[in-house]
Scaffold this motif. Sequence first.
Motif, PDB file in Angstrom:
ATOM      1  N   SER A   1       1.010  -0.943   0.119  1.00 21.27           N
ATOM      2  CA  SER A   1      -0.005   0.028  -0.013  1.00 21.27           C
ATOM      3  C   SER A   1       0.900   1.390  -0.053  1.00 21.27           C
ATOM      4  CB  SER A   1      -1.109  -0.063   1.159  1.00 21.27           C
ATOM      5  OG  SER A   1      -1.701  -0.960   1.247  1.00 21.27           O
ATOM      6  N   GLU A   2       2.035   1.097   0.851  1.00 20.49           N
ATOM      7  CA  GLU A   2       2.710   2.446   0.819  1.00 20.49           C
ATOM      8  C   GLU A   2       3.622   2.633  -0.307  1.00 20.49           C
ATOM      9  OE1 GLU A   2       3.025   4.516   2.991  1.00 20.49           O
ATOM     10  OE2 GLU A   2       1.556   3.682   4.546  1.00 20.49           O
ATOM     11  N   ALA A   3       4.127   1.513  -1.064  1.00 16.46           N
ATOM     12  CA  ALA A   3       4.578   1.392  -2.202  1.00 16.46           C
ATOM     13  C   ALA A   3       3.740   2.104  -3.376  1.00 16.46           C
ATOM     14  CB  ALA A   3       5.382   0.202  -2.771  1.00 16.46           C
ATOM     15  N   LEU A   4       2.376   1.694  -3.395  1.00 18.08           N
ATOM     16  CA  LEU A   4       1.534   2.314  -4.320  1.00 18.08           C
ATOM     17  C   LEU A   4       1.101   3.700  -4.256  1.00 18.08           C
ATOM     18  CD1 LEU A   4      -0.848  -0.629  -4.573  1.00 18.08           C
ATOM     19  CD2 LEU A   4       0.534  -0.022  -6.389  1.00 18.08           C
ATOM     20  N   LEU A   5       1.146   4.110  -3.126  1.00 19.03           N
ATOM     21  CA  LEU A   5       0.848   5.582  -2.754  1.00 19.03           C
ATOM     22  C   LEU A   5       2.126   6.222  -2.865  1.00 19.03           C
ATOM     23  CD1 LEU A   5      -1.678   5.133  -0.086  1.00 19.03           C
ATOM     24  CD2 LEU A   5      -2.197   5.918  -2.197  1.00 19.03           C
ATOM     25  N   ASP A   6       3.104   5.776  -2.905  1.00 18.91           N
ATOM     26  CA  ASP A   6       4.471   6.736  -3.033  1.00 18.91           C
ATOM     27  C   ASP A   6       5.284   6.456  -4.324  1.00 18.91           C
ATOM     28  OD1 ASP A   6       4.000   7.672  -0.560  1.00 18.91           O
ATOM     29  OD2 ASP A   6       5.103   6.100   0.475  1.00 18.91           O
ATOM     30  N   ASP A   7       5.341   5.215  -4.803  1.00 19.75           N
ATOM     31  CA  ASP A   7       6.549   4.996  -5.943  1.00 19.75           C
ATOM     32  C   ASP A   7       5.938   4.429  -7.159  1.00 19.75           C
ATOM     33  OD1 ASP A   7       8.505   5.715  -3.663  1.00 19.75           O
ATOM     34  OD2 ASP A   7       8.732   3.842  -3.108  1.00 19.75           O
ATOM     35  N   ALA A   8       4.751   4.030  -7.040  1.00 20.33           N
ATOM     36  CA  ALA A   8       3.964   3.278  -8.510  1.00 20.33           C
ATOM     37  C   ALA A   8       4.066   4.535  -9.534  1.00 20.33           C
ATOM     38  CB  ALA A   8       2.833   3.045  -7.985  1.00 20.33           C
ATOM     39  N   SER A   9       4.428   3.913 -10.624  1.00 16.22           N
ATOM     40  CA  SER A   9       4.307   4.814 -11.872  1.00 16.22           C
ATOM     41  C   SER A   9       3.093   5.072 -12.177  1.00 16.22           C
ATOM     42  CB  SER A   9       5.356   4.076 -12.819  1.00 16.22           C
ATOM     43  OG  SER A   9       4.859   2.820 -13.186  1.00 16.22           O
ATOM     44  N   TRP A  10       1.981   4.143 -11.842  1.00 14.35           N
ATOM     45  CA  TRP A  10       0.536   4.408 -12.228  1.00 14.35           C
ATOM     46  C   TRP A  10      -0.119   5.477 -11.218  1.00 14.35           C
ATOM     47  CZ3 TRP A  10      -3.088   1.044 -15.406  1.00 14.35           C
ATOM     48  CH2 TRP A  10      -2.092   0.418 -16.187  1.00 14.35           C
ATOM     49  N   ASN A  11      -1.153   5.976 -11.663  1.00 14.91           N
ATOM     50  CA  ASN A  11      -1.983   6.671 -10.921  1.00 14.91           C
ATOM     51  C   ASN A  11      -2.907   5.891  -9.907  1.00 14.91           C
ATOM     52  OD1 ASN A  11      -1.019   9.356 -12.153  1.00 14.91           O
ATOM     53  ND2 ASN A  11      -2.053   8.303 -13.957  1.00 14.91           N
ATOM     54  N   VAL A  12      -2.969   6.156  -8.485  1.00 13.07           N
ATOM     55  CA  VAL A  12      -3.818   5.267  -7.663  1.00 13.07           C
ATOM     56  C   VAL A  12      -4.388   6.449  -6.833  1.00 13.07           C
ATOM     57  CG1 VAL A  12      -3.719   3.713  -5.781  1.00 13.07           C
ATOM     58  CG2 VAL A  12      -1.816   3.665  -7.460  1.00 13.07           C
ATOM     59  N   VAL A  13      -5.725   6.143  -6.871  1.00 14.71           N
ATOM     60  CA  VAL A  13      -6.874   7.022  -6.147  1.00 14.71           C
ATOM     61  C   VAL A  13      -7.732   6.040  -5.110  1.00 14.71           C
ATOM     62  CG1 VAL A  13      -8.807   8.572  -6.282  1.00 14.71           C
ATOM     63  CG2 VAL A  13      -6.886   8.641  -7.857  1.00 14.71           C
ATOM     64  N   LEU A  14      -7.592   6.307  -3.912  1.00 12.26           N
ATOM     65  CA  LEU A  14      -8.388   5.346  -3.020  1.00 12.26           C
ATOM     66  C   LEU A  14      -9.611   6.396  -2.612  1.00 12.26           C
ATOM     67  CD1 LEU A  14      -5.684   3.981  -0.539  1.00 12.26           C
ATOM     68  CD2 LEU A  14      -6.683   3.289  -2.587  1.00 12.26           C
ATOM     69  N   VAL A  15     -10.970   5.463  -3.049  1.00 10.99           N
ATOM     70  CA  VAL A  15     -12.239   6.296  -2.868  1.00 10.99           C
ATOM     71  C   VAL A  15     -12.839   5.771  -1.792  1.00 10.99           C
ATOM     72  CG1 VAL A  15     -14.077   7.185  -3.948  1.00 10.99           C
ATOM     73  CG2 VAL A  15     -12.124   7.061  -5.280  1.00 10.99           C
TER      74      VAL A  15
END
Length: 518
Positions: free
Chosen positions: A174-188
């Motif tokens: 979760s931390e990697a997705l919200l910090d280092d991922a090249s994709w755009n991640v939005v939690l709704v």
Amino acid sequence: MSASQRSEPARPARSARSSRGVPGQPGAAPSASGHPDCPDGPERPDSELLAALLDGMDAALCAFDADGTVTHWNHEAERILGWTAAEAVGRKGLGGWAARPGDARDVEARLTEAMGATGRRVHEFALLTKDGGRVLVRTQASGVPGADGCPAGVYCAFSEVHAQVDLERSIALSEALLDDASWNVVLVDADLRVAAVNANAAGALRTTRKAAPGRPLGDFLDQGVEEAEAALQHVLAEGAPPAPTELWVTLRDADADAADGLEGAEGVRYELLDDDEAVRGEGGDRGEAGAAARRRCWRSGFLRLASPLTEEPAPLGVAWIFQDVTEVKGQEQESARMRFRGNQLHRAGRAAAECEDPMEAASVHLDFALAGFADHALIDLVLDPPPGAPADRIRLVRAAATPTGAPGPCPPVVPGGIPLAYPEGHPALQAVERCGSVRASARRSDESGAAQWAAARKWPEGAVHGLCAVLRSRGRTLGVVTFLRTSSRRAFDRTDATYAEDVAARVAASADLAVRRR
């Protein structure tokens, strides 16, 4: 003490439980719930409440007194090691039953250290199950002080290492997705409000990571927000779709209207397209670039987030993972558009070759060009000035026009019509004067005046976008062809102007032949 007091027999002390009667015995006082075996909530002993709390914990827990004797053992510890509370409570230490003798000494030494220390101590131990197997557990031990402040025991909460590693891996993901991922991640969240975004998604939404949480998607998206919210609601109700979804959205920008280009009188935006203007890059291109920058295509994947702590998964929200594919989709659409328009030009040329009347051939070219391009088309030819009239005054006469009602073919108009009363500065007149294409659009913020805008320019009702291309043949200006779009279509761009000029070249050849035949 008085005599009466001495003569009264002594009464034995009665506890709170004995005063209510022994549960299950005749004469027991009924409880507040109406059942004699159910003690009242406020009178439930603290030990029963503590036992219920310990047994309901998700983590295994055992406790030792100051001598190392097991005093507490909950259901989760029984599940992991197989020893029941009846078998564990009362044993001294863990050696010989829950730990090998060689390991027990190290375990007891660390528990003794935690008993006298402040805070928690984290260790990893190898414990024995009831059937003889070994389980590697991660423990958190903390001392229990007595009433006098001295160490009275120690409690130890533990779980299997692989379960802890899975939890830590999930948190790290979760931390990697919200910090280092090249994709755009939005939690709704379940209310369709943004809960968290990573850095890339914050840039895509034109906001910051601190400003995004708690806001609805409508604060970031102008067009396409309904489709995005519908997709999120579907994921919350039905689960994630089997394949990625492509969503076209337009980012909200308060300054978008100011960047749409140059606006002329009466709320109309004109742009003159000739070689000089193209080199200088007038405001129309800036407006198109701004609009294109705000309209994006996001290839999206959705994941429903559910709480693992409930018997039935409760939706916590949706993880929206998307990638911007606007450039790729734009190239695909442009290629498809060019292929279609090329085929239309080819088909129009073959159909026009079968027409005996040159003006009929010109209208055939417009009929094929209208498909997927515009809603209306007009052909206005330059009328020769009468004797004695100034030669610099341009007069146009209608030669062909599509029906003003339902869509249909563009039939030629009976020749010899009355000159059109175009006002000064009309886009068609400007195209003839400058021998170039002219685009015009009504002000988007003034939809109520669109009908008056079209009527003032002698265009069909509902037209809000116009494109005028000059008709040139044998070095002479023959007239102008006008393409019109309603509000359901986007404004004309430079690619559209290039296509209109190709059509105009074919129409001009047919119109020139019709003029020479008169």
